[in-house]
Design a protein around this motif. Structure first.
Motif, PDB file in Angstrom:
ATOM      1  N   ARG A  32       0.844  -1.190   0.000  1.00 13.28           N
ATOM      2  CA  ARG A  32       0.000   0.000   0.000  1.00 13.28           C
ATOM      3  C   ARG A  32       0.874   1.233   0.000  1.00 13.28           C
ATOM      4  O   ARG A  32       1.973   1.230   0.535  1.00 13.28           O
ATOM      5  CB  ARG A  32      -0.893   0.004   1.235  1.00 13.28           C
ATOM      6  CG  ARG A  32      -1.838  -1.199   1.235  1.00 13.28           C
ATOM      7  CD  ARG A  32      -2.824  -1.139   2.313  1.00 13.28           C
ATOM      8  NE  ARG A  32      -3.765  -0.058   2.029  1.00 13.28           N
ATOM      9  CZ  ARG A  32      -4.579   0.439   2.936  1.00 13.28           C
ATOM     10  NH1 ARG A  32      -4.586  -0.020   4.149  1.00 13.28           N
ATOM     11  NH2 ARG A  32      -5.409   1.406   2.627  1.00 13.28           N
ATOM     12  N   GLY A  33       0.357   2.264  -0.584  1.00 14.32           N
ATOM     13  CA  GLY A  33       1.070   3.531  -0.595  1.00 14.32           C
ATOM     14  C   GLY A  33       0.087   4.672  -0.544  1.00 14.32           C
ATOM     15  O   GLY A  33      -1.067   4.541  -0.956  1.00 14.32           O
ATOM     16  N   PHE A  34       0.556   5.772  -0.006  1.00 10.79           N
ATOM     17  CA  PHE A  34      -0.297   6.947   0.155  1.00 10.79           C
ATOM     18  C   PHE A  34       0.475   8.183  -0.262  1.00 10.79           C
ATOM     19  O   PHE A  34       1.688   8.258  -0.068  1.00 10.79           O
ATOM     20  CB  PHE A  34      -0.736   7.092   1.618  1.00 10.79           C
ATOM     21  CG  PHE A  34      -1.466   5.877   2.117  1.00 10.79           C
ATOM     22  CD1 PHE A  34      -2.835   5.775   1.955  1.00 10.79           C
ATOM     23  CD2 PHE A  34      -0.785   4.835   2.712  1.00 10.79           C
ATOM     24  CE1 PHE A  34      -3.506   4.639   2.402  1.00 10.79           C
ATOM     25  CE2 PHE A  34      -1.446   3.706   3.155  1.00 10.79           C
ATOM     26  CZ  PHE A  34      -2.815   3.614   3.001  1.00 10.79           C
ATOM     27  N   ASN A  52      -2.825  11.583   2.630  1.00  6.34           N
ATOM     28  CA  ASN A  52      -2.845  10.114   2.686  1.00  6.34           C
ATOM     29  C   ASN A  52      -3.853   9.499   1.714  1.00  6.34           C
ATOM     30  O   ASN A  52      -4.609   8.602   2.073  1.00  6.34           O
ATOM     31  CB  ASN A  52      -3.098   9.617   4.105  1.00  6.34           C
ATOM     32  CG  ASN A  52      -1.904   9.854   4.998  1.00  6.34           C
ATOM     33  OD1 ASN A  52      -0.793  10.062   4.527  1.00  6.34           O
ATOM     34  ND2 ASN A  52      -2.132   9.830   6.291  1.00  6.34           N
ATOM     35  N   LYS A  53      -3.835   9.970   0.486  1.00  8.68           N
ATOM     36  CA  LYS A  53      -4.685   9.400  -0.565  1.00  8.68           C
ATOM     37  C   LYS A  53      -3.993   8.139  -1.091  1.00  8.68           C
ATOM     38  O   LYS A  53      -2.816   8.162  -1.429  1.00  8.68           O
ATOM     39  CB  LYS A  53      -4.870  10.414  -1.692  1.00  8.68           C
ATOM     40  CG  LYS A  53      -5.750   9.912  -2.814  1.00  8.68           C
ATOM     41  CD  LYS A  53      -5.939  10.975  -3.877  1.00  8.68           C
ATOM     42  CE  LYS A  53      -6.813  10.453  -5.000  1.00  8.68           C
ATOM     43  NZ  LYS A  53      -6.897  11.423  -6.096  1.00  8.68           N
ATOM     44  N   GLU A  54      -4.728   7.031  -1.132  1.00  9.92           N
ATOM     45  CA  GLU A  54      -4.130   5.776  -1.577  1.00  9.92           C
ATOM     46  C   GLU A  54      -3.617   5.926  -3.003  1.00  9.92           C
ATOM     47  O   GLU A  54      -4.314   6.432  -3.883  1.00  9.92           O
ATOM     48  CB  GLU A  54      -5.133   4.639  -1.489  1.00  9.92           C
ATOM     49  CG  GLU A  54      -4.475   3.303  -1.644  1.00  9.92           C
ATOM     50  CD  GLU A  54      -5.085   2.221  -0.772  1.00  9.92           C
ATOM     51  OE1 GLU A  54      -4.491   1.151  -0.725  1.00  9.92           O
ATOM     52  OE2 GLU A  54      -6.137   2.434  -0.171  1.00  9.92           O
ATOM     53  N   ASN A  55      -2.372   5.492  -3.215  1.00  8.26           N
ATOM     54  CA  ASN A  55      -1.781   5.675  -4.534  1.00  8.26           C
ATOM     55  C   ASN A  55      -2.088   4.519  -5.459  1.00  8.26           C
ATOM     56  O   ASN A  55      -2.704   3.539  -5.073  1.00  8.26           O
ATOM     57  CB  ASN A  55      -0.266   5.912  -4.429  1.00  8.26           C
ATOM     58  CG  ASN A  55       0.547   4.644  -4.300  1.00  8.26           C
ATOM     59  OD1 ASN A  55       0.128   3.568  -4.697  1.00  8.26           O
ATOM     60  ND2 ASN A  55       1.715   4.749  -3.743  1.00  8.26           N
ATOM     61  N   LEU A  56      -1.635   4.648  -6.678  1.00  5.69           N
ATOM     62  CA  LEU A  56      -1.812   3.624  -7.681  1.00  5.69           C
ATOM     63  C   LEU A  56      -0.444   3.054  -8.020  1.00  5.69           C
ATOM     64  O   LEU A  56       0.473   3.799  -8.341  1.00  5.69           O
ATOM     65  CB  LEU A  56      -2.451   4.224  -8.937  1.00  5.69           C
ATOM     66  CG  LEU A  56      -2.628   3.209 -10.058  1.00  5.69           C
ATOM     67  CD1 LEU A  56      -4.090   3.095 -10.406  1.00  5.69           C
ATOM     68  CD2 LEU A  56      -1.821   3.615 -11.253  1.00  5.69           C
ATOM     69  N   TYR A 182       4.931   4.323   1.845  1.00  5.46           N
ATOM     70  CA  TYR A 182       4.692   2.969   1.350  1.00  5.46           C
ATOM     71  C   TYR A 182       4.723   1.975   2.503  1.00  5.46           C
ATOM     72  O   TYR A 182       5.573   2.068   3.389  1.00  5.46           O
ATOM     73  CB  TYR A 182       5.763   2.548   0.343  1.00  5.46           C
ATOM     74  CG  TYR A 182       5.858   3.484  -0.831  1.00  5.46           C
ATOM     75  CD1 TYR A 182       4.867   3.484  -1.804  1.00  5.46           C
ATOM     76  CD2 TYR A 182       6.920   4.363  -0.960  1.00  5.46           C
ATOM     77  CE1 TYR A 182       4.945   4.361  -2.884  1.00  5.46           C
ATOM     78  CE2 TYR A 182       7.004   5.231  -2.027  1.00  5.46           C
ATOM     79  CZ  TYR A 182       6.013   5.213  -2.995  1.00  5.46           C
ATOM     80  OH  TYR A 182       6.086   6.060  -4.049  1.00  5.46           O
ATOM     81  N   THR A 183       3.804   1.017   2.472  1.00  8.25           N
ATOM     82  CA  THR A 183       3.742  -0.054   3.459  1.00  8.25           C
ATOM     83  C   THR A 183       3.721  -1.383   2.723  1.00  8.25           C
ATOM     84  O   THR A 183       2.940  -1.539   1.775  1.00  8.25           O
ATOM     85  CB  THR A 183       2.477   0.073   4.334  1.00  8.25           C
ATOM     86  OG1 THR A 183       2.477   1.349   4.941  1.00  8.25           O
ATOM     87  CG2 THR A 183       2.437  -0.998   5.394  1.00  8.25           C
TER      88      THR A 183
END
Length: 185
Positions: A32-34, A52-56, A182-183
């Motif tokens: 996941r990434g933001f 913290n908008k979820e990235n693509l 990034y997580t």
């Protein structure tokens, strides 16, 4: 004890039903990434464009990360830590590539693609943070997208992540800070 194959996994791919009615449930693991984007105006006003908008994660980026981490023992893949900006309103797509990114990337006026000035990972935290603050050297209208690539030079490398945020018009001296977190799993 029954051995369960993947065809017995539930529709959500998180649970398995055993013969005796018991379930084994596991949380899905994902990368996941933001992204966050914040403007600091010359007059000191601070405007949050997204937080913290979820990235693509693009297909191209995912494939290169797999190759570098799992496939190639002598990988020469460079880090995805170069941040670029764009004025394009086109929605990010997993099929976007460095080539499609460069058609819309902003250059000049203090907004050239650059290696993140902060690149942090603390052991055992499971997160990596990239941060860079751009300063507009001219007026730039409609800044609304950021991307993370693995090279600073144009026409080389790969697009790893991208996302949009609320569009902003930058005046000379305005600063826009882009933060990617990034997580893994």
């Amino acid at each position: 004890m029954k051995i369960v194959d993947s065809t017995s996994i539930g529709k959500d791919n998180t649970s398995v039903k055993l013969d005796n009615g018991r379930h084994i449930t596991e949380e899905p693991k994902t990368i996941r990434g933001f992204v966050s984007a914040v403007i600091t105006r010359v007059n000191g006003d601070i405007i949050t464009l997204c937080h913290n908008k979820e990235n693509l994660l693009t297909e191209e980026g995912r494939d290169k990360m797999h190759e570098a981490v799992y496939k190639n023992a002598t990988a020469t893949q460079t880090a995805f830590n170069f941040i670029g900006l764009s004025t394009s309103a086109t929605a990010p797509a997993t099929t976007d590539t460095r080539t499609t990114w460069e058609l819309i990337e902003t250059s000049g006026n203090g907004l050239d693609r650059i290696q993140a000035s902060t690149r942090n990972h603390t052991a055992s935290t499971n997160t990596t943070t990239l941060i860079h603050e751009f300063t507009a050297s001219a007026q730039v209208l409609n800044v609304q997208k950021a991307g993370v690539l693995d090279r600073i030079a144009l026409a080389t490398g790969f697009l790893g992540h991208e996302n949009t945020f609320t569009l902003a018009d930058l005046e000379i001296g305005d600063k826009i800070q882009i933060t990617w977190v990034y997580t893994l799993g």
